[in-house]
Design an enzyme around this catalytic site. Structure first.
Site, PDB file in Angstrom:
ATOM      1  N   TYR A  33      -3.203  -3.237  11.530  1.00 15.02           N
ATOM      2  CA  TYR A  33      -2.774  -2.005  10.464  1.00 15.02           C
ATOM      3  C   TYR A  33      -4.256  -0.537  11.490  1.00 15.02           C
ATOM      4  CZ  TYR A  33      -4.336   1.878   7.176  1.00 15.02           C
ATOM      5  OH  TYR A  33      -4.054   3.222   6.539  1.00 15.02           O
TER       6      TYR A  33
ATOM      7  N   ARG B 205     -17.966  -0.339 -13.600  1.00 14.20           N
ATOM      8  CA  ARG B 205     -18.020  -0.806 -12.478  1.00 14.20           C
ATOM      9  C   ARG B 205     -18.180  -2.076 -12.445  1.00 14.20           C
ATOM     10  NH1 ARG B 205     -23.131  -0.400 -10.349  1.00 14.20           N
ATOM     11  NH2 ARG B 205     -24.202   2.321 -12.082  1.00 14.20           N
TER      12      ARG B 205
ATOM     13  N   ASP C  16      -5.976 -11.279   6.617  1.00 13.78           N
ATOM     14  CA  ASP C  16      -5.564  -9.296   5.469  1.00 13.78           C
ATOM     15  C   ASP C  16      -3.613 -10.037   4.930  1.00 13.78           C
ATOM     16  OD1 ASP C  16      -4.209  -7.277   4.781  1.00 13.78           O
ATOM     17  OD2 ASP C  16      -4.981  -5.897   5.907  1.00 13.78           O
TER      18      ASP C  16
ATOM     19  N   LYS D 128       0.756  -1.984  -0.972  1.00 14.36           N
ATOM     20  CA  LYS D 128       2.037  -2.697  -0.875  1.00 14.36           C
ATOM     21  C   LYS D 128       2.910  -3.500  -1.900  1.00 14.36           C
ATOM     22  CE  LYS D 128       0.356   0.180   2.411  1.00 14.36           C
ATOM     23  NZ  LYS D 128      -1.317   0.569   2.332  1.00 14.36           N
TER      24      LYS D 128
HETATM   25  C1  PLP Z   1      -2.146  -4.712   6.935  1.00 16.83           C
HETATM   26  C2  PLP Z   1      -2.478  -3.566   5.755  1.00 16.83           C
HETATM   27  N1  PLP Z   1      -4.433  -3.997   5.000  1.00 16.83           N
HETATM   28  C3  PLP Z   1      -5.313  -2.791   4.888  1.00 16.83           C
HETATM   29  C4  PLP Z   1      -4.352  -1.837   4.677  1.00 16.83           C
HETATM   30  C5  PLP Z   1      -4.954  -0.679   3.995  1.00 16.83           C
HETATM   31  O1  PLP Z   1      -5.009  -0.531   3.085  1.00 16.83           O
HETATM   32  P1  PLP Z   1      -4.909   0.578   1.507  1.00 16.83           P
HETATM   33  O2  PLP Z   1      -3.776   2.015   2.127  1.00 16.83           O
HETATM   34  O3  PLP Z   1      -4.449   0.299  -0.266  1.00 16.83           O
HETATM   35  O4  PLP Z   1      -5.907   0.876   1.702  1.00 16.83           O
HETATM   36  C6  PLP Z   1      -2.890  -1.360   5.016  1.00 16.83           C
HETATM   37  C7  PLP Z   1      -2.313   0.359   5.055  1.00 16.83           C
HETATM   38  O5  PLP Z   1      -1.168   1.011   5.324  1.00 16.83           O
HETATM   39  C8  PLP Z   1      -2.206  -2.534   5.602  1.00 16.83           C
HETATM   40  O6  PLP Z   1      -0.857  -2.053   6.040  1.00 16.83           O
END
Ligand code: PLP
Length: 379
Positions: free
Chosen positions: A97, A45, A169, A194
């Protein structure tokens, strides 16, 4: 090392066998050689050798000093949001998001942190909205799904002058195209699910911090205490994916540019949002702060009816959530990724029932265009 080499070789760690592919250390715990002795690994962990190489590689790619690999992007974002205390104020991009918006609105707002959504592509507006208690700016650039571009360097300067941190992000562009820490950001987060993964087979998330980031110890504490860490096998898959990051992204971006050209000529397509278009308001900024325009394209069609119909007609492109994979995916943000974002924010940002978001894959461009052509035709 240059980008493509760094993506393939990372931190160039070889164990005693000289294995080119990193071993998967599927061990929850590690034997101690003796009392008060450790191999450097005690419990997975906290640290796992496979995950550790991945984290080192991510820190290198993002030009940060330290990185942590999480079980998904939301786990990484949740950790970052824990850096704020009751009474503090955080500014966020207004078309984030939807999952991030839900986390903020339904969970972290309960703890007395004040969140405010604004158009972070408007630097003057951000300057206006900073308060003495503003301790964070959380942005997506390009934003999701409207592809607005925020000025990372300018926002970092504003944040720092106010004693706040800038969190970016970087999911949409990945470090192959954009390195926010080099532009002054303090923290980068990723949905590794992604582009970093690229094959729709792993959920992963990352935090990477800049040199001297004062939040490093706090992040480490949350990470090892809460345990939303990436497992060894997924870490290995991610290590494998990073080697082809640039190849995939360059191809996705090239395909996206061709699809944008084609979309612009379609009678049923009313608007196209892509920062690679010279007429896009963020085009010049994006050209300065990133080395590519990415593989994400949003566009509006003439009616909600056509938008919905087109999803059911797709033959090659998948109607699915998510983005960044080698397979092209078409998403209907208002019903999928952004379903839980506040309606007034979506309206303000222009996210409506005619909007579609395409994550362009690496397929042959002729096949992609043929599929879109039959899906988007008016009856
Ligand atoms: C821009 C963005 N940030 C964060 C996330 C969240 O990531 P996860 O689905 O891996 O938890 C997403 C998911 O679609 C996203 O498009």
């Amino acid at each position: 090392m240059k980008d493509f080499s760094l993506e393939v070789h990372g931190c160039q760690y070889y164990d005693a066998t000289g294995a080119i592919s990193q071993p998967i250390y599927a061990s929850a715990t590690f034997r101690h050689p003796g009392f008060q002795q450790s191999t450097g690994y005690d419990y997975s962990r906290v640290t796992n050798p496979t995950r550790e190489i991945l984290e080192k590689n991510m820190a290198l790619l993002e030009r940060g000093t330290k990185s942590w690999a999480f079980s998904c992007g939301m786990a990484a974002i949740s950790t970052v949001l824990k850096l704020f205390s009751p009474g503090e104020h955080v500014l966020l991009s207004e078309d984030l998001y939807g999952g991030t918006a839900r986390l903020v609105n339904e969970i972290y707002s309960r703890y007395g942190i004040r969140f405010e959504y604004i158009d972070t592509s408007d630097t003057a507006l951000v300057r206006q909205r900073l308060r003495p208690e503003t301790k964070g700016l959380f942005i997506e650039t390009p934003s999701n799904p409207m592809m607005k571009i925020s000025d990372i360097h300018a926002l970092a300067s504003l944040a720092h002058a106010n004693g706040a941190r800038l969190i970016v992000d970087n999911t949409f562009l990945s470090p192959h195209f954009q390195r926010p820490l080099k532009l002054g950001a303090d923290i980068v987060v990723h949905s590794g699910t992604k582009y970093l993964c690229g094959h729709n087979d792993v959920l992963a998330g990352f935090i990477v911090v800049s040199e001297g980031c004062p939040d490093t110890e706090a992040i480490e504490l949350f990470y090892k205490s809460e345990g939303a860490v990436l497992d060894p096998f997924s870490s290995w898959l991610m290590l494998r994916s990073l080697k082809t990051l640039g190849l995939r992204l360059e191809r996705q971006a090239a395909n996206a540019a061709k699809i944008v050209d084609w979309l612009l000529k379609q009678p049923t397509v009313t608007e196209v949002f892509y920062p690679g278009l010279p007429c896009h308001p963020g085009h010049d900024l994006q050209a300065r702060q990133a080395s590519g325009f990415g593989g994400m394209v949003s566009f509006k069609v003439s009616s909600a009816e056509l938008a919905k119909k087109s999803l059911g007609r797709l033959k090659l492109i998948a109607f699915a959530e998510s983005l960044g994979s080698v397979e092209s995916l078409l998403t209907y943000p208002i019903e999928q990724t952004h379903k839980e974002s506040p309606a007034e924010l979506l309206k303000k940002a222009g996210v409506d029932d005619c909007l579609l978001r395409l994550s362009v894959g690496i397929e042959d461009i002729d096949d992609l265009i043929a599929d879109l052509a039959q899906a988007l035709k008016e009856d």
